[in-house]
Each structure stands twice: as C-alpha cells, then as structure tokens.
Design an enzyme around this catalytic site. Structure first.
Site, PDB file in Angstrom:
ATOM      1  N   PRO A  91       0.783  -1.226   0.000  1.00  0.00           N
ATOM      2  CA  PRO A  91       0.000   0.000   0.000  1.00  0.00           C
ATOM      3  C   PRO A  91       0.824   1.291   0.000  1.00  0.00           C
ATOM      4  CG  PRO A  91      -0.102  -1.076   2.145  1.00  0.00           C
ATOM      5  CD  PRO A  91       0.543  -2.047   1.191  1.00  0.00           C
ATOM      6  N   ASN A  92       0.316   2.240  -0.736  1.00  0.00           N
ATOM      7  CA  ASN A  92       0.850   3.610  -0.837  1.00  0.00           C
ATOM      8  C   ASN A  92       2.132   3.718  -1.667  1.00  0.00           C
ATOM      9  OD1 ASN A  92      -1.202   4.852   0.838  1.00  0.00           O
ATOM     10  ND2 ASN A  92      -0.248   3.743   2.521  1.00  0.00           N
ATOM     11  N   ARG A 126       5.221  10.965  -2.458  1.00  0.00           N
ATOM     12  CA  ARG A 126       4.967  10.572  -1.063  1.00  0.00           C
ATOM     13  C   ARG A 126       6.219  10.743  -0.199  1.00  0.00           C
ATOM     14  NH1 ARG A 126       4.731   4.422   1.204  1.00  0.00           N
ATOM     15  NH2 ARG A 126       4.092   4.982   3.286  1.00  0.00           N
ATOM     16  N   TYR A 140      11.314   8.477   1.140  1.00  0.00           N
ATOM     17  CA  TYR A 140      11.195   7.514   0.036  1.00  0.00           C
ATOM     18  C   TYR A 140      11.801   7.995  -1.277  1.00  0.00           C
ATOM     19  CZ  TYR A 140       7.976   5.561   3.451  1.00  0.00           C
ATOM     20  OH  TYR A 140       7.444   5.041   4.604  1.00  0.00           O
ATOM     21  N   ASN A 157       8.040  -5.542  -1.145  1.00  0.00           N
ATOM     22  CA  ASN A 157       7.983  -4.437  -0.194  1.00  0.00           C
ATOM     23  C   ASN A 157       6.550  -4.418   0.325  1.00  0.00           C
ATOM     24  OD1 ASN A 157       7.892  -2.144   1.307  1.00  0.00           O
ATOM     25  ND2 ASN A 157       8.949  -0.835  -0.188  1.00  0.00           N
ATOM     26  N   ALA A 189       3.267  -0.882   4.780  1.00  0.00           N
ATOM     27  CA  ALA A 189       2.738  -0.889   6.158  1.00  0.00           C
ATOM     28  C   ALA A 189       2.352  -2.291   6.626  1.00  0.00           C
ATOM     29  CB  ALA A 189       1.536   0.045   6.244  1.00  0.00           C
ATOM     30  N   GLU A 246      12.689  -9.409   1.556  1.00  0.00           N
ATOM     31  CA  GLU A 246      11.903  -8.251   2.008  1.00  0.00           C
ATOM     32  C   GLU A 246      12.691  -6.974   1.717  1.00  0.00           C
ATOM     33  OE1 GLU A 246      10.385  -8.567   6.077  1.00  0.00           O
ATOM     34  OE2 GLU A 246      10.675  -6.410   6.297  1.00  0.00           O
ATOM     35  N   HIS A 304      12.791  -2.588   1.777  1.00  0.00           N
ATOM     36  CA  HIS A 304      12.262  -1.286   2.187  1.00  0.00           C
ATOM     37  C   HIS A 304      13.140  -0.194   1.619  1.00  0.00           C
ATOM     38  CE1 HIS A 304       9.536  -3.268   4.891  1.00  0.00           C
ATOM     39  NE2 HIS A 304      10.540  -4.012   5.297  1.00  0.00           N
ATOM     40  N   ARG A 362      13.607   4.412  12.215  1.00  0.00           N
ATOM     41  CA  ARG A 362      12.368   5.204  12.252  1.00  0.00           C
ATOM     42  C   ARG A 362      11.550   4.875  13.507  1.00  0.00           C
ATOM     43  NH1 ARG A 362       9.560   4.862   6.652  1.00  0.00           N
ATOM     44  NH2 ARG A 362       8.396   6.597   7.575  1.00  0.00           N
TER      45      ARG A 362
END
Ligand code: DQA
Length: 153
Positions: free
Chosen positions: A13-14, A21, A26, A78, A81, A102, A104, A111
């Site tokens: 998502p996103n 964004r 990012y 990725n 969330a 995985e 990111h 973070r």
C-alpha cells in the site's frame, strides 16, 4: 540448460504514490521508474520479471497465491505498512514456500518503534532496507544469485 527464473516484484500500500509521497523517506523516483530499472536489470540477469502493486491486503495475498500456482521462483516484496501488521501476508508466503526477499526504501530500524518489527523477516532469505530505490535492485540481484546457486546444486 537451466530453466529461466521467474521473479515477482510485489509492492504494498501507498507505494503507488512514490515520487510525491514523503520524499524525505522515500526519494523522488516513481514506482514506474523503479520498475523500469528492475525490468532492465532482469534483462541483464536473464530472468523473467513481473511487477505488481496493490493497496489491498487480500489482493496481495491473492497475488502471492497466484505466484504459487504459476511456479514463480522468487519474490521481492515491499509489504509497506503490512510489514508490521500482516499475518495474512506471512501465511501466504509460507503456504506457497516461494523464497522471498523483504525490501524497504527507508531504513525501518532508524524510524518509529512500530516500524522496527516485521512479521515476515524471519521467513525471508534476507532483507534490504535503507538504500532507497537501490534496495530493490540489490534485492533482485541477491535473490537471483541465491536461486541460481540452488539451481546449480
Ligand atoms: C516502507 C516502510 C514501511 O514502514 C512503510 O509503511 C512503507 C514503506 C519502505 O519501503 O521504507 O509504506 O516499506
């Protein structure tokens, strides 16, 4: 002659909003630009590549299930969330038994605390985080290397 590897790059998502964004986290590249680079890297590496994105957890689960039916060899994911919340994505990946990496863009460990935990990471071959769009190219190289090594065993 070894079978051509088929890799799925799956974005949660996103991530369709990349480019605009939170560029501080990012970067400025769009998902289309990132995918374009991955397609040309896949070409160089001699692997088949499919890229998919969804904002919906159930749809991501269905993409993973379909990858199992289509005999996809590896997944670069990725989960965005859903990394931090989704038992369903974890279960789908375990059910298909497709090896995955995985990814990111940001270093999730630097973070907020809730981003430090991943429900997928202990089932992954490995994780790449914090290198912006290069996280994806590193992950693609890494998973292809692992799978080719296994093919040669
Ligand atoms: C992300 C990190 C996640 O915590 C966040 O929810 C995202 C993107 C990353 O690529 O850095 O959407 O997966």
């Amino acid at each position: 002659m070894m079978k051509q590897l088929h890799i799925l790059v799956l974005n949660g998502p996103n991530l369709n909003l990349l480019g605009t964004r939170e560029p501080g986290h990012y970067g400025a590249e769009t998902l289309a630009e990132i995918n374009q680079k991955l397609v040309s890297l896949a070409d160089t590496l001699g692997v088949e590549l499919t890229t998919l994105q969804s904002n919906h957890e159930g749809e991501l689960v269905e993409y993973i299930q379909k990858a199992g039916q289509d005999s996809v060899d590896g997944i670069v994911i990725n989960p965005a969330a859903y990394t931090h919340t989704s038992v369903a994505l974890r279960d789908a990946l375990l059910a298909t038994r497709i090896p995955f990496v995985e990814v990111h863009l940001s270093n999730i460990h630097k973070r907020e605390e809730f981003r430090h935990h991943s429900l997928l990471v202990d089932a992954a071959i490995g994780t790449v985080a914090g290198f912006g769009p290069s996280s994806y190219t590193m992950a693609l190289r890494g998973i292809v290397e692992q799978l080719q090594y296994k093919q040669g065993e």
